[in-house]
Scaffold this motif. Structure first.
Motif, PDB file in Angstrom:
ATOM      1  N   GLY A 104      12.411 -13.998 -37.169  1.00  0.00           N
ATOM      2  CA  GLY A 104      11.071 -13.374 -36.231  1.00  0.00           C
ATOM      3  C   GLY A 104      11.582 -11.256 -36.472  1.00  0.00           C
ATOM      4  O   GLY A 104      12.489 -11.313 -37.145  1.00  0.00           O
ATOM      5  N   LEU A 105       9.912 -11.017 -36.786  1.00  0.00           N
ATOM      6  CA  LEU A 105       9.935  -9.472 -37.345  1.00  0.00           C
ATOM      7  C   LEU A 105      11.129  -8.513 -36.240  1.00  0.00           C
ATOM      8  O   LEU A 105      12.113  -7.842 -36.607  1.00  0.00           O
ATOM      9  N   GLY A 106      10.674  -9.180 -34.842  1.00  0.00           N
ATOM     10  CA  GLY A 106      11.458  -8.566 -33.956  1.00  0.00           C
ATOM     11  C   GLY A 106      12.823  -8.657 -34.119  1.00  0.00           C
ATOM     12  O   GLY A 106      13.462  -7.796 -33.727  1.00  0.00           O
ATOM     13  N   ILE A 109      14.576  -5.228 -36.991  1.00  0.00           N
ATOM     14  CA  ILE A 109      14.130  -4.848 -36.732  1.00  0.00           C
ATOM     15  C   ILE A 109      14.897  -4.512 -35.540  1.00  0.00           C
ATOM     16  O   ILE A 109      16.134  -3.291 -36.528  1.00  0.00           O
ATOM     17  N   TYR A 129       4.968   1.592 -32.258  1.00  0.00           N
ATOM     18  CA  TYR A 129       5.729  -0.118 -32.188  1.00  0.00           C
ATOM     19  C   TYR A 129       7.221   0.379 -31.619  1.00  0.00           C
ATOM     20  O   TYR A 129       8.198   0.429 -31.553  1.00  0.00           O
ATOM     21  N   HIS A 132      10.595  -0.948 -32.594  1.00  0.00           N
ATOM     22  CA  HIS A 132      11.321  -0.104 -33.872  1.00  0.00           C
ATOM     23  C   HIS A 132      11.952   1.197 -33.040  1.00  0.00           C
ATOM     24  O   HIS A 132      13.230   1.641 -33.027  1.00  0.00           O
ATOM     25  N   ILE A 178       4.572   2.324 -40.468  1.00  0.00           N
ATOM     26  CA  ILE A 178       3.824   0.945 -39.387  1.00  0.00           C
ATOM     27  C   ILE A 178       2.305   1.271 -40.181  1.00  0.00           C
ATOM     28  O   ILE A 178       1.736   1.621 -40.139  1.00  0.00           O
ATOM     29  N   ASN A 182       0.417  -0.609 -35.728  1.00  0.00           N
ATOM     30  CA  ASN A 182       0.366  -0.941 -33.553  1.00  0.00           C
ATOM     31  C   ASN A 182       1.025   0.135 -33.593  1.00  0.00           C
ATOM     32  O   ASN A 182       2.022   0.342 -34.126  1.00  0.00           O
ATOM     33  N   ASP A 210       6.674  -1.172 -42.405  1.00  0.00           N
ATOM     34  CA  ASP A 210       6.314  -2.439 -41.434  1.00  0.00           C
ATOM     35  C   ASP A 210       5.618  -2.959 -42.079  1.00  0.00           C
ATOM     36  O   ASP A 210       4.655  -2.428 -41.792  1.00  0.00           O
ATOM     37  N   ILE A 212       3.605  -6.427 -41.696  1.00  0.00           N
ATOM     38  CA  ILE A 212       3.278  -7.455 -40.430  1.00  0.00           C
ATOM     39  C   ILE A 212       1.847  -7.208 -40.860  1.00  0.00           C
ATOM     40  O   ILE A 212       1.363  -8.238 -40.633  1.00  0.00           O
ATOM     41  N   TYR A 213       1.070  -6.320 -40.713  1.00  0.00           N
ATOM     42  CA  TYR A 213      -0.234  -6.732 -40.505  1.00  0.00           C
ATOM     43  C   TYR A 213      -1.079  -6.750 -42.243  1.00  0.00           C
ATOM     44  O   TYR A 213      -2.335  -6.540 -41.901  1.00  0.00           O
ATOM     45  N   SER A 242       3.883 -14.408 -37.963  1.00  0.00           N
ATOM     46  CA  SER A 242       3.323 -14.175 -36.561  1.00  0.00           C
ATOM     47  C   SER A 242       1.994 -13.777 -36.118  1.00  0.00           C
ATOM     48  O   SER A 242       0.984 -14.725 -35.470  1.00  0.00           O
ATOM     49  N   LYS A 243       1.236 -12.987 -37.175  1.00  0.00           N
ATOM     50  CA  LYS A 243      -0.397 -12.254 -37.065  1.00  0.00           C
ATOM     51  C   LYS A 243      -0.898 -13.031 -37.874  1.00  0.00           C
ATOM     52  O   LYS A 243      -2.185 -12.652 -37.588  1.00  0.00           O
ATOM     53  N   ARG A 251       8.852 -17.325 -34.699  1.00  0.00           N
ATOM     54  CA  ARG A 251       9.749 -16.911 -35.071  1.00  0.00           C
ATOM     55  C   ARG A 251      10.108 -16.622 -36.642  1.00  0.00           C
ATOM     56  O   ARG A 251      11.390 -16.880 -36.908  1.00  0.00           O
ATOM     57  N   CYS A 252       9.501 -16.240 -37.201  1.00  0.00           N
ATOM     58  CA  CYS A 252       9.826 -16.176 -39.061  1.00  0.00           C
ATOM     59  C   CYS A 252       9.233 -15.131 -39.130  1.00  0.00           C
ATOM     60  O   CYS A 252       8.168 -14.798 -39.559  1.00  0.00           O
ATOM     61  N   TYR A 338      -5.796  -3.868 -33.204  1.00  0.00           N
ATOM     62  CA  TYR A 338      -5.446  -2.894 -31.283  1.00  0.00           C
ATOM     63  C   TYR A 338      -6.212  -1.998 -31.724  1.00  0.00           C
ATOM     64  O   TYR A 338      -6.691  -1.754 -32.533  1.00  0.00           O
TER      65      TYR A 338
END
Ligand SMILES: Cc1ncc(COP(=O)(O)O)c(C=O)c1O
Length: 433
Positions: A104-106, A109, A129, A132, A178, A182, A210, A212-213, A242-243, A251-252, A338
């Motif tokens: 996961g990116l979490g 980070i 976010y 971070h 980002i 987010n 980032d 991810i979106y 994830s998104k 978790r990738c 969001y």
């Protein structure tokens, strides 16, 4: 303990998106049905996985190789596939060695900050976010350093603020972007990204974006990957599934590293990220093996377009309901899923409240709401106690403005529209106290 075992940055580990859940659950246990608008999990809000994507995952699961460890950096074929995707954009050319997978990116980070020298600081956006901002603060042992993103300018980064901070603080070694963002939903246009890269080049910094979106973009905005603007500057793009699949439980996530060879110190740092992954053996193999099968399928673009359209229409829906409300401002998002409401200066005070759903909740609120609580947290707690809607206060996103973030994820049209209306009414009632 004989010695203090607490890290100096321990107090910085704050993730309001989840910590507010404990309060929401307590209110729920006192008899209030809760609509969870706090977390960016499309699955939790009812999105169904495309059957063809599920089939691809099943095919991989039926391959015994997906049950084993993979290379520490990640599945070789997938890294080759992803490096080709980057190279096809025509920016800096990379290879499989420049792609590094995490759980996961979490996780990525956390590693980015924990492997960085404490004195080297990363300048990040406000609002940010929390993974971070908390990660950077915890690593440095100081408050996170931020640049302003201005709601009056569509939440775009204040380039002069970035330039000044970089110029006068030589501990700043990198700039974090980002985009799509987010919590604000803004997508930075190419010229803004370019200006940030130019600052990085001038002051010998690295850029982290980032992304991810990056494949959830609408309302006329365009995806711009870091690789399209980075030129010769050292940079890292953060990506994940994830998104966009969406598959948050996989978790990738992965890093795409640009221009490693242009700076020996950056190169050494990237090596330390890979080395730290080696100590852990590797990240989850199976979702990595699914990526080329899904990205490479001709149906994937249509899938992304369908989702972008869905969020576009929901962003309009939310904007139409909330923008007429006095005392707040909202910016219609162009990416991610969001929307952020900002209270105008001085409209909040410590006397405002909303009627709690029952006596037990009223008692709990008296316990909970103490003088000095951030004013947008007060609003969020009252909102849960009165309307049963859980949002995340903007002060939880390393931001000096008061407001809150909610999602566009709810799949049930009636529930979603009713939630947006509840938010509008609650703001009106709260501000009129
Ligand atoms: C901007 C941003 N980056 C990273 C993440 C973490 O994603 P992952 O599920 O890959 O850990 C999130 C999750 O909400 C996010 O919003």
């Amino acid at each position: 303990m004989r010695r203090n075992i607490v890290h100096p940055g321990a107090d910085s580990l704050n993730y309001e998106i989840r910590s507010i859940v404990a309060i929401g659950r307590r209110i729920e246990s006192l008899g209030v049905d809760m609509t969870w608008e706090n977390i960016g999990d499309p699955i939790a809000k009812g999105e169904k996985i495309e059957p063809w994507i599920k089939e691809k995952a099943l095919e991989v699961m039926n391959d015994d190789d997906s049950w084993g460890y993979c290379d520490s950096k990640g599945v070789q074929d997938t890294r080759e596939f992803l490096s080709k995707c980057v190279n096809d954009r025509g920016g800096p050319q990379i290879n499989a060695e420049d792609i590094l997978f995490f759980n996961g990116l979490g996780d990525a980070i956390s590693k980015i900050f924990s492997e960085m020298r404490r004195e080297a600081r990363i300048l990040g956006p406000s609002p940010a976010y929390s993974t971070h901002s908390s990660g950077e603060a915890a690593h440095s042992g100081y408050e996170h350093l931020t640049y302003k993103c201005d709601p009056k300018n569509g939440w775009l980064p204040d380039i002069e603020d970035i330039r000044n901070k970089v110029k006068y603080n030589d501990t700043i070694t990198g700039i974090l972007l980002i985009s799509p963002n987010n919590p604000t939903g803004v997508v930075y246009p190419k010229h803004i990204l370019q200006q940030v890269v130019d600052i990085a080049r001038e002051y010998d910094l690295m850029i982290i974006n980032d992304e991810i979106y990056s494949h959830i973009v609408y309302n006329g905005a365009e995806t711009v990957h870091l690789s399209e603007v980075i030129g010769d500057v050292p940079g890292i793009a953060l990506r994940g599934i994830s998104k966009e699949f969406p598959w948050p439980g996989s978790r990738c996530g992965w890093l795409e590293v640009f221009n490693r060879g242009n700076d020996s110190n950056f190169d050494r740092y990237v090596k330390s990220l890979a080395d730290s992954k080696m100590l852990e053996v590797c990240s989850t193999s199976m979702p990595q093996m699914v990526i080329p099968k899904v990205y490479g399928d001709s149906r994937y673009i249509g899938h992304l377009q369908k989702r972008a359209k869905m969020y576009e229409s929901r962003s309009k829906e939310a904007y139409d309901i909330l923008s007429p409300v006095k005392g707040i401002s909202v910016v219609q998002p162009e990416g991610a899923f969001y929307m952020t409401v900002v209270f105008e200066p001085d409209v909040l005070n410590e006397r405002q409240s909303l009627p709690a759903a029952n006596q037990a909740v009223r008692n709990y609120m008296e316990e909970l709401i103490k003088p000095g609580l951030a004013l947008d947290q007060r609003f969020a707690y009252h909102l849960m106690a009165s309307q049963g809607v859980c949002v995340v206060p903007l002060s939880g996103f390393c931001c000096s403005e008061f407001g809150f973030r909610f999602t566009l994820l709810e799949m049930d049209d009636e529930v979603r529209i009713s939630t947006f209306k509840k938010l509008a009414q609650a703001i009106k009632d709260f501000l009129s106290c």
